[in-house]
Design a protein around this motif. Structure first.
Motif, PDB file in Angstrom:
ATOM      1  N   ASP A 148       0.812  -1.212   0.000  1.00  0.00           N
ATOM      2  CA  ASP A 148       0.000   0.000   0.000  1.00  0.00           C
ATOM      3  C   ASP A 148       0.852   1.272   0.000  1.00  0.00           C
ATOM      4  N   ARG A 149       2.042   1.194  -0.605  1.00  0.00           N
ATOM      5  CA  ARG A 149       2.911   2.359  -0.656  1.00  0.00           C
ATOM      6  C   ARG A 149       3.370   2.599  -2.100  1.00  0.00           C
ATOM      7  N   GLN A 150       3.116   3.796  -2.600  1.00  0.00           N
ATOM      8  CA  GLN A 150       3.650   4.225  -3.880  1.00  0.00           C
ATOM      9  C   GLN A 150       4.380   5.542  -3.637  1.00  0.00           C
ATOM     10  N   PHE A 151       5.038   6.067  -4.668  1.00  0.00           N
ATOM     11  CA  PHE A 151       5.836   7.272  -4.495  1.00  0.00           C
ATOM     12  C   PHE A 151       5.562   8.255  -5.614  1.00  0.00           C
ATOM     13  N   LEU A 152       5.606   9.528  -5.249  1.00  0.00           N
ATOM     14  CA  LEU A 152       5.583  10.600  -6.231  1.00  0.00           C
ATOM     15  C   LEU A 152       6.999  11.160  -6.319  1.00  0.00           C
ATOM     16  N   ASN A 153       7.620  10.999  -7.466  1.00  0.00           N
ATOM     17  CA  ASN A 153       8.957  11.521  -7.684  1.00  0.00           C
ATOM     18  C   ASN A 153       8.869  12.902  -8.314  1.00  0.00           C
ATOM     19  N   VAL A 154       9.503  13.874  -7.675  1.00  0.00           N
ATOM     20  CA  VAL A 154       9.483  15.259  -8.145  1.00  0.00           C
ATOM     21  C   VAL A 154      10.911  15.736  -8.350  1.00  0.00           C
ATOM     22  N   LYS A 155      11.135  16.398  -9.490  1.00  0.00           N
ATOM     23  CA  LYS A 155      12.460  16.917  -9.815  1.00  0.00           C
ATOM     24  C   LYS A 155      12.313  18.336 -10.350  1.00  0.00           C
ATOM     25  N   ILE A 156      13.116  19.235  -9.836  1.00  0.00           N
ATOM     26  CA  ILE A 156      13.148  20.615 -10.317  1.00  0.00           C
ATOM     27  C   ILE A 156      14.595  20.967 -10.655  1.00  0.00           C
ATOM     28  N   GLU A 157      14.797  21.431 -11.871  1.00  0.00           N
ATOM     29  CA  GLU A 157      16.123  21.866 -12.308  1.00  0.00           C
ATOM     30  C   GLU A 157      16.054  23.344 -12.680  1.00  0.00           C
ATOM     31  N   LYS A 158      16.980  24.116 -12.165  1.00  0.00           N
ATOM     32  CA  LYS A 158      17.045  25.552 -12.442  1.00  0.00           C
ATOM     33  C   LYS A 158      18.394  25.874 -13.066  1.00  0.00           C
ATOM     34  N   GLN A 159      18.353  26.350 -14.298  1.00  0.00           N
ATOM     35  CA  GLN A 159      19.591  26.666 -15.010  1.00  0.00           C
ATOM     36  C   GLN A 159      19.665  28.173 -15.236  1.00  0.00           C
ATOM     37  N   THR A 160      20.708  28.790 -14.692  1.00  0.00           N
ATOM     38  CA  THR A 160      20.944  30.222 -14.848  1.00  0.00           C
ATOM     39  C   THR A 160      22.320  30.392 -15.474  1.00  0.00           C
ATOM     40  N   GLY A 161      22.343  30.711 -16.759  1.00  0.00           N
ATOM     41  CA  GLY A 161      23.622  30.750 -17.471  1.00  0.00           C
ATOM     42  C   GLY A 161      24.245  29.365 -17.485  1.00  0.00           C
ATOM     43  N   GLU A 162      25.467  29.259 -16.988  1.00  0.00           N
ATOM     44  CA  GLU A 162      26.133  27.960 -16.927  1.00  0.00           C
ATOM     45  C   GLU A 162      25.969  27.284 -15.568  1.00  0.00           C
ATOM     46  N   HIS A 163      25.246  27.921 -14.664  1.00  0.00           N
ATOM     47  CA  HIS A 163      25.050  27.379 -13.316  1.00  0.00           C
ATOM     48  C   HIS A 163      23.726  26.621 -13.249  1.00  0.00           C
ATOM     49  N   THR A 164      23.778  25.387 -12.740  1.00  0.00           N
ATOM     50  CA  THR A 164      22.578  24.549 -12.633  1.00  0.00           C
ATOM     51  C   THR A 164      22.368  24.118 -11.190  1.00  0.00           C
ATOM     52  N   GLU A 165      21.142  24.283 -10.712  1.00  0.00           N
ATOM     53  CA  GLU A 165      20.728  23.787  -9.402  1.00  0.00           C
ATOM     54  C   GLU A 165      19.688  22.706  -9.613  1.00  0.00           C
ATOM     55  N   LEU A 166      19.712  21.684  -8.763  1.00  0.00           N
ATOM     56  CA  LEU A 166      18.812  20.548  -8.927  1.00  0.00           C
ATOM     57  C   LEU A 166      18.229  20.145  -7.581  1.00  0.00           C
ATOM     58  N   TRP A 167      16.897  19.979  -7.537  1.00  0.00           N
ATOM     59  CA  TRP A 167      16.219  19.458  -6.353  1.00  0.00           C
ATOM     60  C   TRP A 167      15.473  18.189  -6.757  1.00  0.00           C
ATOM     61  N   GLN A 168      15.567  17.180  -5.938  1.00  0.00           N
ATOM     62  CA  GLN A 168      14.812  15.947  -6.157  1.00  0.00           C
ATOM     63  C   GLN A 168      14.208  15.496  -4.843  1.00  0.00           C
ATOM     64  N   ASP A 169      13.020  14.975  -4.914  1.00  0.00           N
ATOM     65  CA  ASP A 169      12.379  14.459  -3.716  1.00  0.00           C
ATOM     66  C   ASP A 169      11.471  13.301  -4.092  1.00  0.00           C
ATOM     67  N   GLU A 170      11.280  12.422  -3.156  1.00  0.00           N
ATOM     68  CA  GLU A 170      10.425  11.258  -3.348  1.00  0.00           C
ATOM     69  C   GLU A 170       9.410  11.246  -2.208  1.00  0.00           C
ATOM     70  N   HIS A 171       8.153  11.439  -2.540  1.00  0.00           N
ATOM     71  CA  HIS A 171       7.112  11.545  -1.527  1.00  0.00           C
ATOM     72  C   HIS A 171       6.406  10.206  -1.355  1.00  0.00           C
ATOM     73  N   PRO A 172       6.397   9.636  -0.161  1.00  0.00           N
ATOM     74  CA  PRO A 172       5.628   8.409   0.063  1.00  0.00           C
ATOM     75  C   PRO A 172       4.140   8.696   0.003  1.00  0.00           C
ATOM     76  N   MET A 173       3.423   7.883  -0.754  1.00  0.00           N
ATOM     77  CA  MET A 173       1.987   8.060  -0.959  1.00  0.00           C
ATOM     78  C   MET A 173       1.285   6.727  -0.742  1.00  0.00           C
ATOM     79  N   VAL A 174       0.003   6.798  -0.393  1.00  0.00           N
ATOM     80  CA  VAL A 174      -0.747   5.554  -0.235  1.00  0.00           C
ATOM     81  C   VAL A 174      -1.074   4.986  -1.618  1.00  0.00           C
ATOM     82  N   ALA A 175      -0.902   3.678  -1.768  1.00  0.00           N
ATOM     83  CA  ALA A 175      -1.269   2.961  -2.984  1.00  0.00           C
ATOM     84  C   ALA A 175      -2.525   2.150  -2.692  1.00  0.00           C
ATOM     85  N   ILE A 176      -3.531   2.310  -3.537  1.00  0.00           N
ATOM     86  CA  ILE A 176      -4.814   1.676  -3.261  1.00  0.00           C
ATOM     87  C   ILE A 176      -5.560   1.429  -4.568  1.00  0.00           C
TER      88      ILE A 176
END
Length: 254
Positions: free
Chosen positions: A177-205
């Motif tokens: 009964d567990r699934q996941f929502l994978n979220v990724k955000i990438e921010k590119q400013t010129g040659e500089h890149t920032e990256l956020w990733q998260d995995e949210h536990p969700m109910v599977a039903i």
């Protein structure tokens, strides 16, 4: 990173990430559902309200609106968007209201943030207790058996001199009964890149399981996941809109 750390740290990006969502259409659909099935009252509660875009529309529809979320930075943004509304920092897995409401909605599959069956049961019980007689509980859901574990949704936009890429998708291993929502955000400013990733536990039903959880509390209806028309669920699609109606003969919440 905790299960809600992404939204805590990056709440300012949330509306950009959801820029393609038609909040008015979604809110209008739930309003029509309430007009068809509900008690015609005008007290609305939004579960996992985020920055409050749906709350804003329900206020424009003439409802007395409130919202709850576990993320205070999101609630702060919601209060700016809807200064007349009442917001509270509560977990929808076990919440309470001071006075009964007539309509409760939970959009954007957020019902799955109840990350196990026990918590989902508690959420359903809390919604039932919060509603007055003839009140309506409406939310969308995904059936665990239909999740394809693909790449999900990806969109890119320019914002304040940066290129932002948002990606999100479901993952389910086929058991439990567990699934996941994978979220990724990438921010590119010129040659500089920032990256956020998260995995949210969700109910599977499954939808059958979900219907069985709702039935002790509500008269249950299931509709196709389309907001421009109200169509009964075809019993095969993996996304659907659930509507629970609290019987008139049940007393209001204390």
């Amino acid at each position: 990173m905790s299960s809600n750390a992404l939204y805590t740290d990056l709440s300012g990006y949330y509306d950009l990430m959801c820029a393609d969502i038609d909040y008015r259409e979604q809110s209008g659909f739930v309003r029509r559902i309430h007009q068809l099935f509900g008690n015609q009252g005008k007290r609305y509660l939004d579960l996992a309200c985020g920055t409050g875009p749906h709350v804003r529309y329900f206020m424009d529809f003439g409802y007395s609106a409130s919202g709850l979320d576990i993320n205070q930075p999101m609630l702060d943004l919601a209060q700016l968007r809807c200064p007349e509304a009442i917001f509270s920092n509560q977990d929808m897995g076990g919440f309470s209201v001071e006075e009964p409401v007539d309509l409760i909605a939970c959009f954007l599959y957020s019902i799955h943030y109840n990350n196990d069956i026990a918590k989902l049961k508690s959420c359903i019980a809390s919604a039932h207790a919060a509603l007055g007689p003839g009140g309506v509980f409406c939310f969308n859901a995904v059936d665990k058996s239909k999740i394809d574990n693909g790449d999900g949704i990806k969109r890119t936009l320019e914002h304040q001199g940066s290129l932002l890429t948002f990606q999100s998708g479901w993952r389910y291993n086929g058991e439990g009964d567990r699934q996941f929502l994978n979220v990724k955000i990438e921010k590119q400013t010129g040659e500089h890149t920032e990256l956020w990733q998260d995995e949210h536990p969700m109910v599977a039903i499954s939808f059958q399981q979900l219907k069985e959880l709702l039935q002790p509390y509500f008269e249950v209806h299931i509709f196709e996941h389309t907001y421009d028309k109200i169509i009964p669920w075809n019993e095969s699609s993996g996304n659907a809109i659930f509507v629970g109606i609290k019987p008139e003969n049940q007393p209001p919440a204390a």
